[in-house]
Design a protein around this motif. Structure first.
Motif, PDB file in Angstrom:
ATOM      1  N   TRP A   1      29.721 -34.725  -7.297  1.00 38.75           N
ATOM      2  CA  TRP A   1      28.649 -35.194  -8.174  1.00 38.75           C
ATOM      3  C   TRP A   1      27.782 -36.227  -7.478  1.00 38.75           C
ATOM      4  O   TRP A   1      26.584 -36.334  -7.770  1.00 38.75           O
ATOM      5  N   ALA A   2      28.356 -36.986  -6.536  1.00 36.71           N
ATOM      6  CA  ALA A   2      27.569 -37.996  -5.826  1.00 36.71           C
ATOM      7  C   ALA A   2      26.429 -37.367  -5.030  1.00 36.71           C
ATOM      8  O   ALA A   2      25.402 -38.020  -4.779  1.00 36.71           O
ATOM      9  N   LEU A   3      26.586 -36.106  -4.646  1.00 39.32           N
ATOM     10  CA  LEU A   3      25.509 -35.418  -3.915  1.00 39.32           C
ATOM     11  C   LEU A   3      24.251 -35.271  -4.764  1.00 39.32           C
ATOM     12  O   LEU A   3      23.136 -35.199  -4.230  1.00 39.32           O
ATOM     13  N   LEU A   4      24.426 -35.211  -6.078  1.00 33.96           N
ATOM     14  CA  LEU A   4      23.277 -34.953  -6.953  1.00 33.96           C
ATOM     15  C   LEU A   4      22.217 -36.034  -6.851  1.00 33.96           C
ATOM     16  O   LEU A   4      21.031 -35.771  -7.079  1.00 33.96           O
ATOM     17  N   THR A   5      22.623 -37.253  -6.539  1.00 32.91           N
ATOM     18  CA  THR A   5      21.663 -38.351  -6.475  1.00 32.91           C
ATOM     19  C   THR A   5      21.415 -38.821  -5.045  1.00 32.91           C
ATOM     20  O   THR A   5      20.778 -39.855  -4.850  1.00 32.91           O
ATOM     21  N   GLN A   6      21.897 -38.085  -4.063  1.00 36.42           N
ATOM     22  CA  GLN A   6      21.637 -38.445  -2.666  1.00 36.42           C
ATOM     23  C   GLN A   6      20.149 -38.248  -2.390  1.00 36.42           C
ATOM     24  O   GLN A   6      19.632 -37.126  -2.456  1.00 36.42           O
ATOM     25  N   PRO A   7      19.421 -39.313  -2.060  1.00 34.19           N
ATOM     26  CA  PRO A   7      17.951 -39.236  -2.019  1.00 34.19           C
ATOM     27  C   PRO A   7      17.372 -38.365  -0.915  1.00 34.19           C
ATOM     28  O   PRO A   7      16.251 -37.863  -1.048  1.00 34.19           O
ATOM     29  N   ASN A   8      18.098 -38.176   0.193  1.00 36.80           N
ATOM     30  CA  ASN A   8      17.548 -37.378   1.294  1.00 36.80           C
ATOM     31  C   ASN A   8      17.963 -35.911   1.211  1.00 36.80           C
ATOM     32  O   ASN A   8      17.720 -35.140   2.134  1.00 36.80           O
ATOM     33  N   LEU A   9      18.567 -35.520   0.105  1.00 42.26           N
ATOM     34  CA  LEU A   9      19.047 -34.154  -0.076  1.00 42.26           C
ATOM     35  C   LEU A   9      18.359 -33.541  -1.290  1.00 42.26           C
ATOM     36  O   LEU A   9      18.652 -33.911  -2.429  1.00 42.26           O
ATOM     37  N   ILE A  10      17.439 -32.617  -1.057  1.00 44.89           N
ATOM     38  CA  ILE A  10      16.747 -32.004  -2.183  1.00 44.89           C
ATOM     39  C   ILE A  10      17.638 -30.932  -2.806  1.00 44.89           C
ATOM     40  O   ILE A  10      18.252 -30.127  -2.107  1.00 44.89           O
ATOM     41  N   LYS A  11      17.729 -30.966  -4.113  1.00 42.89           N
ATOM     42  CA  LYS A  11      18.539 -30.006  -4.858  1.00 42.89           C
ATOM     43  C   LYS A  11      17.629 -28.919  -5.427  1.00 42.89           C
ATOM     44  O   LYS A  11      16.637 -29.228  -6.092  1.00 42.89           O
ATOM     45  N   VAL A  12      17.979 -27.674  -5.165  1.00 42.40           N
ATOM     46  CA  VAL A  12      17.176 -26.540  -5.613  1.00 42.40           C
ATOM     47  C   VAL A  12      17.969 -25.747  -6.637  1.00 42.40           C
ATOM     48  O   VAL A  12      19.097 -25.317  -6.359  1.00 42.40           O
ATOM     49  N   LEU A  13      17.407 -25.545  -7.814  1.00 36.14           N
ATOM     50  CA  LEU A  13      18.023 -24.740  -8.857  1.00 36.14           C
ATOM     51  C   LEU A  13      16.946 -23.873  -9.487  1.00 36.14           C
ATOM     52  O   LEU A  13      15.748 -24.149  -9.337  1.00 36.14           O
ATOM     53  N   HIS A  14      17.365 -22.855 -10.206  1.00 36.57           N
ATOM     54  CA  HIS A  14      16.408 -21.979 -10.876  1.00 36.57           C
ATOM     55  C   HIS A  14      16.613 -22.057 -12.382  1.00 36.57           C
ATOM     56  O   HIS A  14      17.729 -21.865 -12.878  1.00 36.57           O
ATOM     57  N   SER A  15      15.520 -22.372 -13.091  1.00 35.52           N
ATOM     58  CA  SER A  15      15.571 -22.454 -14.556  1.00 35.52           C
ATOM     59  C   SER A  15      16.781 -23.287 -14.988  1.00 35.52           C
ATOM     60  O   SER A  15      17.694 -22.788 -15.633  1.00 35.52           O
ATOM     61  N   CYS A  16      16.728 -24.545 -14.640  1.00 39.15           N
ATOM     62  CA  CYS A  16      17.965 -25.341 -14.620  1.00 39.15           C
ATOM     63  C   CYS A  16      18.224 -26.183 -15.864  1.00 39.15           C
ATOM     64  O   CYS A  16      19.069 -27.076 -15.834  1.00 39.15           O
ATOM     65  N   SER A  17      17.529 -25.947 -16.952  1.00 36.60           N
ATOM     66  CA  SER A  17      17.690 -26.801 -18.128  1.00 36.60           C
ATOM     67  C   SER A  17      19.153 -26.896 -18.576  1.00 36.60           C
ATOM     68  O   SER A  17      19.666 -27.993 -18.842  1.00 36.60           O
ATOM     69  N   GLU A  18      19.834 -25.750 -18.659  1.00 40.61           N
ATOM     70  CA  GLU A  18      21.231 -25.782 -19.101  1.00 40.61           C
ATOM     71  C   GLU A  18      22.134 -26.390 -18.040  1.00 40.61           C
ATOM     72  O   GLU A  18      23.117 -27.076 -18.368  1.00 40.61           O
ATOM     73  N   ASP A  19      21.818 -26.179 -16.766  1.00 43.03           N
ATOM     74  CA  ASP A  19      22.581 -26.825 -15.698  1.00 43.03           C
ATOM     75  C   ASP A  19      22.457 -28.347 -15.807  1.00 43.03           C
ATOM     76  O   ASP A  19      23.428 -29.073 -15.575  1.00 43.03           O
ATOM     77  N   LEU A  20      21.269 -28.820 -16.164  1.00 41.12           N
ATOM     78  CA  LEU A  20      21.057 -30.255 -16.296  1.00 41.12           C
ATOM     79  C   LEU A  20      21.914 -30.839 -17.409  1.00 41.12           C
ATOM     80  O   LEU A  20      22.412 -31.964 -17.308  1.00 41.12           O
ATOM     81  N   ASP A  21      22.097 -30.080 -18.481  1.00 41.62           N
ATOM     82  CA  ASP A  21      22.988 -30.522 -19.552  1.00 41.62           C
ATOM     83  C   ASP A  21      24.435 -30.594 -19.058  1.00 41.62           C
ATOM     84  O   ASP A  21      25.185 -31.514 -19.421  1.00 41.62           O
TER      85      ASP A  21
END
Length: 369
Positions: A68-88
């Motif tokens: 989970w710490a990777l999610l906020t790592q500033p130099n690492l862009i996270k790519v998802l598709h239609s991610c509203s439910e993933d964000l929940d």
């Protein structure tokens, strides 16, 4: 069949995270089950940095915090598709939101490829690959997962990594990459803030029909329902349905005998929750009654004002080749109208901020509403 690592213990996950920390890009997806529960039940996490495609088993790994710490790592862009439910899912399990974030569905929309494109359609359009979606109804909590199910999950990040460069190039050529990043960031906002139980009644369908005392009943009932749903991890509709709350608020039964006559509640709802419902109804106070719910569509002049604003947005959306649904939805138009009719007080409405302001500009000032 794609090569992937199946991660089912903490040690292997920690080694994977150390690798991912060195990457510039991480494609993510989640598989979950959400039928009767309040929170989605996480069944699988897919990740790919261009080197190692990993399927992470959250039912076997006991410490996901390093991931989970990777999610906020500033130099690492996270790519998802239609991610509203993933964000929940991230909000509940990781207690954070991915940043920086690139949602490829938003990217495709602003690149002019089509609004709300599904993942398989986007892969077909950009990579000429037809994905098999036969495992989309998988129970992701069941073990073991079949090879077909694992392959399906792996495809969801593998091809997204492949098409990402094409999207980026198109968006850069159109000077719209910043738009996508800003819109992707916007959809993460407020997801860490839990629903206020005191305001849960505002989400009940047809609540606007009720008078102040009836709204007070609904407010207390909806608060209780939400608290039960969260405590028991049940979808609110499986505690008691919206239409039943409306009926209770209108008829306000004072005894189990009166409650028994209501046809909008199931016999199970009466049996399981009847005494509590009567207790709540008996304690509703006549003081501090809620204000009637303001329904903007019922205001004088609404239809003509909405039509005029919508026409401006449609014209500007066509000129900019941006989907009208993304530029200004019905909800966004309502937000603008409320702001306008309230004397332009408070924060600017969404359609007057960011990349939308670049498109709409001063055009809305030219109409009289």
């Amino acid at each position: 069949m794609l090569a992937f690592e199946y991660i089912d213990d903490n040690e292997r996950l920690e080694a994977l995270v150390r690798q991912y920390e060195q990457a510039d890009l991480l494609v993510l997806d989640t598989e979950f089950v959400r039928t009767r529960s309040y929170y989605a039940k996480l069944g699988l996490i897919q990740a790919y940095d261009g080197q190692t495609l990993a399927l992470i088993d959250p039912l076997a790994v006991t410490n996901l915090s390093v991931f989970w710490a990777l999610l906020t790592q500033p130099n690492l862009i996270k790519v998802l598709h239609s991610c509203s439910e993933d964000l929940d899912v991230f909000a509940h399990y990781a207690q954070c939101q991915p940043a920086p974030l690139f949602d490829s569905q938003i990217g495709a929309s602003l690149a002019g490829l089509g609004h709300s494109l599904g993942y398989a359609k986007l892969v077909e359009q950009l990579l000429s690959v037809n994905l098999d979606k036969g495992e989309s109804r998988t129970d992701w909590l069941k073990r073991p997962l079949s090879q077909a199910q694992l392959d399906y999950a792996a495809n969801d990040v593998y091809y997204l990594y492949k098409l990402y460069p094409q999207l980026i190039e198109t968006l850069k050529n159109q000077s719209r990459l910043d738009w996508v990043l800003a819109e992707s960031e916007r959809i993460t906002q407020n997801r860490l803030t839990p629903v206020d139980p005191e305001e849960a009644y505002l989400k009940v369908k047809n609540a606007f029909q009720l008078l102040p005392k009836q709204l007070a009943c609904l407010r207390d009932l909806a608060k209780w329902r939400l608290e039960v749903a969260v405590k028991r991890d049940m979808a609110v509709g499986f505690v008691i349905k919206d239409h039943a709350l409306i009926s209770l608020s209108k008829k306000q039964p004072k005894s189990m005998a009166q409650l028994a006559k209501l046809t909008d509640l199931t016999e199970q709802e009466k049996r399981v929750h009847g005494k509590k419902i009567i207790e709540i109804m008996s304690q509703v106070s006549d003081e501090f009654l809620p204000e009637p719910i303001d329904v903007i569509a019922l205001k004088t002049g609404y239809k003509s004002a909405f039509k005029a604003i919508k026409q401006v947005l449609v014209t500007q959306a066509e000129a900019a080749q941006v989907p009208i649904e993304l530029l200004g939805s019905k909800r966004h138009i309502h937000e603008y109208l409320r702001w306008l009719w309230d004397g332009k007080k408070g924060d600017l409405p969404l359609i007057l901020t960011g990349w939308r302001a670049n498109i709409v500009g001063d055009h809305l000032n030219d109409i009289a509403v």
